[in-house]
Write a protein that holds these residues in place. Structure first.
Motif, mmCIF file in Angstrom:
data_model
loop_
_atom_site.group_PDB
_atom_site.id
_atom_site.type_symbol
_atom_site.label_atom_id
_atom_site.label_comp_id
_atom_site.label_asym_id
_atom_site.label_seq_id
_atom_site.Cartn_x
_atom_site.Cartn_y
_atom_site.Cartn_z
ATOM 1 N N UNK A 11 0.826 -1.208 0.000
ATOM 2 C CA UNK A 11 0.000 0.000 0.000
ATOM 3 C C UNK A 11 0.858 1.256 0.000
ATOM 4 N N UNK A 12 1.909 1.273 0.789
ATOM 5 C CA UNK A 12 2.810 2.433 0.788
ATOM 6 C C UNK A 12 3.463 2.619 -0.575
ATOM 7 N N UNK A 13 3.892 1.531 -1.185
ATOM 8 C CA UNK A 13 4.581 1.623 -2.473
ATOM 9 C C UNK A 13 3.653 2.062 -3.602
ATOM 10 N N UNK A 18 1.614 4.082 -8.451
ATOM 11 C CA UNK A 18 0.756 2.940 -8.778
ATOM 12 C C UNK A 18 1.093 2.335 -10.137
ATOM 13 N N UNK A 19 1.990 2.974 -10.867
ATOM 14 C CA UNK A 19 2.365 2.470 -12.174
ATOM 15 C C UNK A 19 3.468 1.421 -12.143
ATOM 16 N N UNK A 50 -9.173 2.039 -3.455
ATOM 17 C CA UNK A 50 -10.425 2.536 -4.028
ATOM 18 C C UNK A 50 -10.276 2.815 -5.518
ATOM 19 N N UNK A 51 -9.169 3.440 -5.903
ATOM 20 C CA UNK A 51 -8.911 3.711 -7.317
ATOM 21 C C UNK A 51 -7.458 4.110 -7.491
ATOM 22 N N UNK A 52 -7.021 4.140 -8.733
ATOM 23 C CA UNK A 52 -5.684 4.596 -9.079
ATOM 24 C C UNK A 52 -5.841 5.824 -9.951
ATOM 25 N N UNK A 53 -4.973 6.802 -9.749
ATOM 26 C CA UNK A 53 -5.078 8.046 -10.506
ATOM 27 C C UNK A 53 -3.684 8.548 -10.863
ATOM 28 N N UNK A 54 -3.615 9.332 -11.920
ATOM 29 C CA UNK A 54 -2.355 9.964 -12.317
ATOM 30 C C UNK A 54 -2.270 11.337 -11.663
ATOM 31 N N UNK A 55 -1.103 11.690 -11.175
ATOM 32 C CA UNK A 55 -0.864 13.021 -10.615
ATOM 33 C C UNK A 55 -0.284 13.871 -11.745
ATOM 34 N N UNK A 56 -1.001 14.934 -12.086
ATOM 35 C CA UNK A 56 -0.642 15.771 -13.222
ATOM 36 C C UNK A 56 0.024 17.053 -12.729
#
Length: 158
Positions: A11-13, A18-19, A50-56
């Motif tokens: 979870x930390x990693x 998440x990629x 819950x979900x994975x998202x990209x940080x832009x």
């Protein structure tokens, strides 16, 4: 769901990136790539992830303006709060909503292309939610840190 030390490490990693592939994660956690995939799938199915998202990077997409908004409501009746929560949750420009204690009832993080767009959003919000008593706005001058990472203790302290 009971999380063990491996789950907590994962979870930390994945909160940091998440990629990463299962092979990359396996280099950092003493598990096989297939075991990592099973654990991640289980944590998604159980709602831990819950979900994975990209940080832009905001500078790369037009430099939007960030606003921190303290919102007060007139009455804290459950149905009125539920209506406001639904409205806020449905607004793309409202990134985060916290129901808080203190002088404000909600604290929002809002991003818009400019102050005119923010003003239009707030006029619409007040117009469509008559239970709003007042709001105050802080404009972010610069972005120092941004994230949603929740530090997960590696040992079983809950």
């Amino acid at each position: 769901m009971k999380l063990d030390r491996f789950d907590r490490q994962l979870l930390n990693l994945v909160q940091e990136d998440a990629g990463q592939t299962a092979d990359q994660l396996a280099e950092q956690v003493a598990l096989s790539p297939s075991a990592i995939q099973r654990r991640l799938r289980r944590m998604r199915e159980q709602g831990v992830i819950v979900r994975q998202a990209a940080v832009v990077d905001p500078r790369q997409v037009g430099k939007p303006t960030f606003f921190i908004v303290a919102l007060q409501v007139e009455r804290e009746r459950p149905e009125l709060l539920a209506q406001l929560r639904r409205w806020l949750a449905g607004e793309e420009q409202v990134q985060q909503v916290f129901y808080v204690t203190g002088e404000a009832d909600f604290v929002l993080v809002v991003t818009t292309p400019d102050t005119e767009s923010y003003d239009a959003l707030m006029i619409r919000m007040v117009g469509e939610n008559p239970n709003i008593k007042r709001f105050t706005t802080n404009v972010a001058l610069s972005l120092v840190k941004r994230g949603l990472t929740i530090p997960v203790a590696l040992d079983d302290e809950e």
